[in-house]
Design a protein around this motif. Structure first.
Motif, PDB file in Angstrom:
ATOM      1  N   VAL A 220       4.298 -21.157 -36.103  1.00 20.09           N
ATOM      2  CA  VAL A 220       3.958 -20.846 -34.859  1.00 20.09           C
ATOM      3  C   VAL A 220       2.157 -21.674 -34.338  1.00 20.09           C
ATOM      4  N   TRP A 221       1.724 -22.025 -35.535  1.00 22.58           N
ATOM      5  CA  TRP A 221       0.434 -22.714 -34.647  1.00 22.58           C
ATOM      6  C   TRP A 221       0.673 -23.541 -33.899  1.00 22.58           C
ATOM      7  N   THR A 222       1.585 -24.385 -34.717  1.00 23.19           N
ATOM      8  CA  THR A 222       1.930 -25.684 -33.712  1.00 23.19           C
ATOM      9  C   THR A 222       2.904 -25.543 -31.921  1.00 23.19           C
ATOM     10  N   GLY A 223       3.679 -24.146 -32.823  1.00 24.79           N
ATOM     11  CA  GLY A 223       4.259 -23.756 -31.236  1.00 24.79           C
ATOM     12  C   GLY A 223       3.091 -23.164 -30.174  1.00 24.79           C
ATOM     13  N   ILE A 224       2.556 -22.680 -30.673  1.00 21.35           N
ATOM     14  CA  ILE A 224       1.710 -22.183 -29.684  1.00 21.35           C
ATOM     15  C   ILE A 224       1.053 -23.737 -28.914  1.00 21.35           C
TER      16      ILE A 224
ATOM     17  N   LEU B  25      11.546 -26.309 -18.875  1.00 21.64           N
ATOM     18  CA  LEU B  25      10.855 -24.644 -19.321  1.00 21.64           C
ATOM     19  C   LEU B  25      11.934 -23.974 -20.101  1.00 21.64           C
ATOM     20  N   PHE B  26      13.183 -24.387 -20.264  1.00 22.74           N
ATOM     21  CA  PHE B  26      13.789 -23.428 -21.121  1.00 22.74           C
ATOM     22  C   PHE B  26      13.681 -24.025 -22.436  1.00 22.74           C
ATOM     23  N   PHE B  27      13.782 -25.354 -22.679  1.00 19.96           N
ATOM     24  CA  PHE B  27      12.577 -24.982 -24.305  1.00 19.96           C
ATOM     25  C   PHE B  27      11.230 -25.277 -24.998  1.00 19.96           C
ATOM     26  N   ILE B  28      10.759 -24.626 -23.629  1.00 18.98           N
ATOM     27  CA  ILE B  28       9.451 -24.171 -23.438  1.00 18.98           C
ATOM     28  C   ILE B  28       9.770 -22.861 -24.036  1.00 18.98           C
ATOM     29  N   ALA B  29      10.725 -22.491 -23.353  1.00 14.52           N
ATOM     30  CA  ALA B  29      10.597 -20.385 -23.456  1.00 14.52           C
ATOM     31  C   ALA B  29      11.269 -20.120 -24.818  1.00 14.52           C
ATOM     32  N   MET B  30      12.126 -21.220 -25.302  1.00 12.00           N
ATOM     33  CA  MET B  30      12.788 -21.494 -26.727  1.00 12.00           C
ATOM     34  C   MET B  30      11.892 -21.773 -27.966  1.00 12.00           C
TER      35      MET B  30
ATOM     36  N   GLY C 256      10.218 -18.147 -27.515  1.00 12.16           N
ATOM     37  CA  GLY C 256      10.495 -17.203 -28.458  1.00 12.16           C
ATOM     38  C   GLY C 256      10.812 -17.207 -30.410  1.00 12.16           C
ATOM     39  N   ALA C 257      10.870 -18.808 -30.267  1.00 15.16           N
ATOM     40  CA  ALA C 257      10.708 -18.468 -31.854  1.00 15.16           C
ATOM     41  C   ALA C 257       9.331 -18.212 -32.189  1.00 15.16           C
ATOM     42  N   ILE C 258       8.340 -19.002 -31.788  1.00 14.81           N
ATOM     43  CA  ILE C 258       7.025 -18.102 -31.846  1.00 14.81           C
ATOM     44  C   ILE C 258       7.167 -17.007 -32.246  1.00 14.81           C
TER      45      ILE C 258
ATOM     46  N   GLY D 211      10.017 -14.108 -33.077  1.00 20.20           N
ATOM     47  CA  GLY D 211      10.862 -14.205 -33.788  1.00 20.20           C
ATOM     48  C   GLY D 211       9.688 -14.667 -35.218  1.00 20.20           C
ATOM     49  N   LEU D 212       9.263 -15.754 -35.208  1.00 17.41           N
ATOM     50  CA  LEU D 212       8.595 -15.181 -36.754  1.00 17.41           C
ATOM     51  C   LEU D 212       7.786 -14.468 -36.830  1.00 17.41           C
ATOM     52  N   LYS D 213       6.588 -13.925 -35.939  1.00 18.14           N
ATOM     53  CA  LYS D 213       6.014 -12.621 -35.507  1.00 18.14           C
ATOM     54  C   LYS D 213       6.393 -12.199 -36.674  1.00 18.14           C
ATOM     55  N   PHE D 214       7.720 -11.198 -36.399  1.00 17.03           N
ATOM     56  CA  PHE D 214       9.018 -10.078 -36.550  1.00 17.03           C
ATOM     57  C   PHE D 214       8.761 -10.141 -37.719  1.00 17.03           C
ATOM     58  N   VAL D 215       9.613 -11.411 -38.071  1.00 19.89           N
ATOM     59  CA  VAL D 215      10.012 -11.846 -39.513  1.00 19.89           C
ATOM     60  C   VAL D 215       9.091 -11.747 -40.727  1.00 19.89           C
ATOM     61  N   SER D 216       8.135 -12.079 -39.837  1.00 20.00           N
ATOM     62  CA  SER D 216       7.449 -12.150 -41.377  1.00 20.00           C
ATOM     63  C   SER D 216       6.527 -10.777 -42.040  1.00 20.00           C
ATOM     64  N   PRO D 217       6.995 -11.726 -43.534  1.00 20.35           N
ATOM     65  CA  PRO D 217       6.136  -9.729 -43.969  1.00 20.35           C
ATOM     66  C   PRO D 217       4.695  -9.630 -44.172  1.00 20.35           C
ATOM     67  N   SER D 218       4.031 -10.538 -43.295  1.00 17.12           N
ATOM     68  CA  SER D 218       2.628  -9.996 -43.297  1.00 17.12           C
ATOM     69  C   SER D 218       1.966  -8.654 -41.818  1.00 17.12           C
TER      70      SER D 218
END
Length: 106
Positions: free
Chosen positions: A61-65, A87-92, A95-97, A99-106
């Motif tokens: 997430v840190w590197t993605g931001i 722009l498409f890959f920036i949006a991806m 989206g990955a950031i 997604g990681l927030k939603f699947v993170s256990p914390s």
């Protein structure tokens, strides 16, 4: 609170990347000092976030931001090229950031 630390760390990562560019290979002292300060703050906030966020998630997430934010910053302020695929890959990345927030256990 850990996610707030992580977002702040990502924003400081963007700041240190900008300062790194503006330091002109560390020949401009003001930007060089700002680089060191913002990099230190970014790592500090990242370590605070990693207290409760898994290291793999926090680092991604840190590197993605940083990567997505700097890519957009470069487009708006440094005149870097704007293409559909870019722009498409920036949006991806964003989206990955999220997604990681939603699947993170914390």
């Amino acid at each position: 609170m850990a996610w707030i630390w992580l977002i702040i760390a990502g924003l400081f990562e963007m700041a240190f990347a900008i300062c790194l560019k503006l330091s002109d290979n560390f020949t401009k002292p003001v930007y060089t000092v700002l680089f060191v300060i913002t990099a230190s703050l970014s790592f500090y906030c990242l370590t605070r976030a990693m207290v409760s966020i898994p290291i793999g998630t926090a680092y991604a997430v840190w590197t993605g931001i940083g990567a997505s934010g700097i890519a957009l910053f470069g487009i708006f302020f440094f005149g870097e090229p704007v293409t559909f695929l870019r722009l498409f890959f920036i949006a991806m990345l964003v989206g990955a950031i999220i997604g990681l927030k939603f699947v993170s256990p914390s």
